[in-house]
Design a protein around this motif. Sequence first.
Motif, PDB file in Angstrom:
ATOM      1  N   SER A  31      47.036  58.166  30.348  1.00  0.00           N
ATOM      2  CA  SER A  31      47.494  56.885  29.796  1.00  0.00           C
ATOM      3  C   SER A  31      46.426  56.321  28.876  1.00  0.00           C
ATOM      4  CB  SER A  31      47.762  55.905  30.941  1.00  0.00           C
ATOM      5  OG  SER A  31      47.950  54.602  30.430  1.00  0.00           O
ATOM      6  N   TYR A  35      44.084  47.785  22.276  1.00  0.00           N
ATOM      7  CA  TYR A  35      44.006  46.332  22.218  1.00  0.00           C
ATOM      8  C   TYR A  35      43.292  45.924  20.934  1.00  0.00           C
ATOM      9  CZ  TYR A  35      45.197  46.453  27.162  1.00  0.00           C
ATOM     10  OH  TYR A  35      45.837  46.672  28.357  1.00  0.00           O
ATOM     11  N   LEU A  43      41.969  38.968  23.044  1.00  0.00           N
ATOM     12  CA  LEU A  43      42.433  40.332  23.230  1.00  0.00           C
ATOM     13  C   LEU A  43      43.949  40.364  23.317  1.00  0.00           C
ATOM     14  CD1 LEU A  43      39.658  40.906  25.707  1.00  0.00           C
ATOM     15  CD2 LEU A  43      40.263  42.799  24.193  1.00  0.00           C
ATOM     16  N   PHE A  45      47.374  43.033  23.437  1.00  0.00           N
ATOM     17  CA  PHE A  45      47.865  44.383  23.692  1.00  0.00           C
ATOM     18  C   PHE A  45      48.675  44.880  22.502  1.00  0.00           C
ATOM     19  CE2 PHE A  45      49.487  47.843  26.187  1.00  0.00           C
ATOM     20  CZ  PHE A  45      50.838  47.960  25.877  1.00  0.00           C
ATOM     21  N   GLU A  48      50.856  51.171  24.642  1.00  0.00           N
ATOM     22  CA  GLU A  48      50.379  52.124  25.629  1.00  0.00           C
ATOM     23  C   GLU A  48      51.121  53.435  25.454  1.00  0.00           C
ATOM     24  OE1 GLU A  48      51.743  51.897  29.595  1.00  0.00           O
ATOM     25  OE2 GLU A  48      50.411  53.494  30.272  1.00  0.00           O
ATOM     26  N   ARG A  55      55.037  53.873  25.943  1.00  0.00           N
ATOM     27  CA  ARG A  55      55.703  53.316  27.117  1.00  0.00           C
ATOM     28  C   ARG A  55      55.830  51.805  27.043  1.00  0.00           C
ATOM     29  NH1 ARG A  55      53.904  55.593  32.873  1.00  0.00           N
ATOM     30  NH2 ARG A  55      52.013  54.502  32.334  1.00  0.00           N
ATOM     31  N   ASN A  56      54.996  51.193  26.232  1.00  0.00           N
ATOM     32  CA  ASN A  56      54.998  49.746  26.167  1.00  0.00           C
ATOM     33  C   ASN A  56      54.434  49.345  24.814  1.00  0.00           C
ATOM     34  OD1 ASN A  56      55.344  47.115  27.043  1.00  0.00           O
ATOM     35  ND2 ASN A  56      54.112  47.368  28.891  1.00  0.00           N
ATOM     36  N   LEU A  90      40.046  48.130  20.597  1.00  0.00           N
ATOM     37  CA  LEU A  90      39.598  48.757  21.839  1.00  0.00           C
ATOM     38  C   LEU A  90      40.667  49.691  22.378  1.00  0.00           C
ATOM     39  CD1 LEU A  90      38.039  45.659  23.647  1.00  0.00           C
ATOM     40  CD2 LEU A  90      36.807  47.532  22.575  1.00  0.00           C
ATOM     41  N   SER A  94      43.466  55.316  31.513  1.00  0.00           N
ATOM     42  CA  SER A  94      43.586  55.203  32.964  1.00  0.00           C
ATOM     43  C   SER A  94      44.260  56.441  33.510  1.00  0.00           C
ATOM     44  CB  SER A  94      44.355  53.937  33.358  1.00  0.00           C
ATOM     45  OG  SER A  94      45.637  53.938  32.811  1.00  0.00           O
ATOM     46  N   SER A  95      44.040  56.651  34.793  1.00  0.00           N
ATOM     47  CA  SER A  95      44.580  57.828  35.451  1.00  0.00           C
ATOM     48  C   SER A  95      46.091  57.695  35.593  1.00  0.00           C
ATOM     49  CB  SER A  95      43.934  57.990  36.828  1.00  0.00           C
ATOM     50  OG  SER A  95      44.565  59.009  37.549  1.00  0.00           O
ATOM     51  N   SER A  96      46.766  58.802  35.580  1.00  0.00           N
ATOM     52  CA  SER A  96      48.214  58.789  35.751  1.00  0.00           C
ATOM     53  C   SER A  96      48.600  58.621  37.217  1.00  0.00           C
ATOM     54  CB  SER A  96      48.828  60.073  35.205  1.00  0.00           C
ATOM     55  OG  SER A  96      48.266  61.196  35.863  1.00  0.00           O
ATOM     56  N   LEU A 100      49.766  51.256  39.344  1.00  0.00           N
ATOM     57  CA  LEU A 100      49.711  50.831  37.948  1.00  0.00           C
ATOM     58  C   LEU A 100      48.620  49.801  37.721  1.00  0.00           C
ATOM     59  CD1 LEU A 100      53.507  50.702  37.088  1.00  0.00           C
ATOM     60  CD2 LEU A 100      51.803  52.254  36.156  1.00  0.00           C
ATOM     61  N   GLY A 101      48.219  49.126  38.774  1.00  0.00           N
ATOM     62  CA  GLY A 101      47.148  48.157  38.618  1.00  0.00           C
ATOM     63  C   GLY A 101      45.770  48.770  38.735  1.00  0.00           C
ATOM     64  N   GLN A 104      41.359  50.347  34.214  1.00  0.00           N
ATOM     65  CA  GLN A 104      41.395  50.889  32.865  1.00  0.00           C
ATOM     66  C   GLN A 104      39.955  50.979  32.369  1.00  0.00           C
ATOM     67  OE1 GLN A 104      44.327  49.454  30.071  1.00  0.00           O
ATOM     68  NE2 GLN A 104      45.637  48.685  31.713  1.00  0.00           N
TER      69      GLN A 104
ATOM     70  N   TYR B  33      48.735  42.314  39.358  1.00  0.00           N
ATOM     71  CA  TYR B  33      47.320  42.541  39.616  1.00  0.00           C
ATOM     72  C   TYR B  33      46.509  41.591  38.747  1.00  0.00           C
ATOM     73  CZ  TYR B  33      49.094  46.937  41.504  1.00  0.00           C
ATOM     74  OH  TYR B  33      49.789  47.878  42.219  1.00  0.00           O
ATOM     75  N   PHE B  35      42.438  40.795  37.298  1.00  0.00           N
ATOM     76  CA  PHE B  35      41.167  41.467  37.032  1.00  0.00           C
ATOM     77  C   PHE B  35      40.164  40.495  36.418  1.00  0.00           C
ATOM     78  CE2 PHE B  35      43.147  45.690  37.277  1.00  0.00           C
ATOM     79  CZ  PHE B  35      44.463  45.412  36.939  1.00  0.00           C
ATOM     80  N   TYR B  37      36.979  41.221  33.880  1.00  0.00           N
ATOM     81  CA  TYR B  37      36.242  42.186  33.086  1.00  0.00           C
ATOM     82  C   TYR B  37      35.027  41.503  32.483  1.00  0.00           C
ATOM     83  CZ  TYR B  37      39.722  45.977  33.080  1.00  0.00           C
ATOM     84  OH  TYR B  37      40.557  47.010  33.435  1.00  0.00           O
ATOM     85  N   ARG B  50      38.959  43.616  40.935  1.00  0.00           N
ATOM     86  CA  ARG B  50      40.405  43.507  40.803  1.00  0.00           C
ATOM     87  C   ARG B  50      41.002  43.020  42.108  1.00  0.00           C
ATOM     88  NH1 ARG B  50      42.747  48.599  42.895  1.00  0.00           N
ATOM     89  NH2 ARG B  50      44.765  48.270  41.897  1.00  0.00           N
ATOM     90  N   SER B  95      48.062  41.971  34.980  1.00  0.00           N
ATOM     91  CA  SER B  95      49.085  42.953  34.639  1.00  0.00           C
ATOM     92  C   SER B  95      50.190  42.888  35.683  1.00  0.00           C
ATOM     93  CB  SER B  95      48.515  44.372  34.537  1.00  0.00           C
ATOM     94  OG  SER B  95      48.175  44.879  35.799  1.00  0.00           O
ATOM     95  N   GLY B  97      53.195  44.412  37.974  1.00  0.00           N
ATOM     96  CA  GLY B  97      53.120  45.612  38.801  1.00  0.00           C
ATOM     97  C   GLY B  97      53.798  46.825  38.241  1.00  0.00           C
ATOM     98  N   ARG B 100      50.993  48.856  32.628  1.00  0.00           N
ATOM     99  CA  ARG B 100      49.538  48.743  32.477  1.00  0.00           C
ATOM    100  C   ARG B 100      49.128  47.751  31.401  1.00  0.00           C
ATOM    101  NH1 ARG B 100      50.199  54.168  33.796  1.00  0.00           N
ATOM    102  NH2 ARG B 100      48.993  54.835  35.604  1.00  0.00           N
ATOM    103  N   LEU B 102      47.724  44.733  29.860  1.00  0.00           N
ATOM    104  CA  LEU B 102      46.859  43.653  30.314  1.00  0.00           C
ATOM    105  C   LEU B 102      47.046  42.433  29.421  1.00  0.00           C
ATOM    106  CD1 LEU B 102      43.548  45.590  31.024  1.00  0.00           C
ATOM    107  CD2 LEU B 102      44.970  44.439  32.716  1.00  0.00           C
ATOM    108  N   TRP B 104      45.321  38.785  28.635  1.00  0.00           N
ATOM    109  CA  TRP B 104      43.951  38.327  28.774  1.00  0.00           C
ATOM    110  C   TRP B 104      43.809  36.818  28.569  1.00  0.00           C
ATOM    111  CZ3 TRP B 104      40.092  42.147  29.446  1.00  0.00           C
ATOM    112  CH2 TRP B 104      40.515  43.463  29.236  1.00  0.00           C
TER     113      TRP B 104
END
Lengths: 115, 114
Positions: A31, A35, A43, A45, A48, A55-56, A90, A94-96, A100-101, A104, B33, B35, B37, B50, B95, B97, B100, B102, B104
């Motif tokens: 993923s 940003y 910041l 988004f 993604e 996906r978004n 930026l 993130s890991s798959s 989902l939370g 990153q 969630y 966070f 940063y 988080r 974010s 659920g 991904r 975010l 801010w």
Amino acid sequence: KAGVTQTPRYLIKTRGQQVTLSCSPISGHRSVSWYQQTPGQGLQFLFEYFSETQRNKGNFPGRFSGRQFSNSRSEMNVSTLELGDSALYLCASSSSTGPLGGEQYFGPGTRLTVT
Amino acid sequence: AQTVTQSQPEMSVQEAETVTLSCTYDTSESDYYLFWYKQPPSRQMILVIRQEAYKQQNATENRFSVNFQKAAKSFSLKISDSQLGDAAMYFCAYSAGNNRKLIWGLGTSLAVNP
């Protein structure tokens, strides 16, 4: 493990030109999110990508586009640059797996200046 | 629409003292969630801590802890025994659920005075 890398780190372009920024995620991460960071808007988004699919998507004009390759590397492209596109861009990976939370991991960013 | 608000653009703290950064958020989601940063002057964004919304227990990471008040939609960060290396911009982020993305806050610039 190497972190997220972004190239180039700095870029100066002229209004009307186009630009391509690159992001290599942490090995094994599928993923990639992008940003835009500006002093005025903070910041925001952009989009993604996961397994080569967007996906978004954030609320940016169509001049902003991206793609992801089979090795998870991602590029974003901005066409017909405007002065307001000057920003720090930026990339985060993130890991798959996992929730989902999950965390990153961010790259150092590409500083784009449009003159 | 989800929003994140950080009402303190700048804060300062004496080395070894404790400081609390504020964050409020707005969402109609039940699964989300939160966070904090940190972005030092070198610009590399680093996750500090988080919190999963479904967990009532406040998250803690060494000198960093949060005060998560779900009903009040408040998520503050407490830094104990502040160190010079804590000087940075701190961003609160949210974010939902199911993705991904975010969202801010505008950040709080923290200065640590020796």
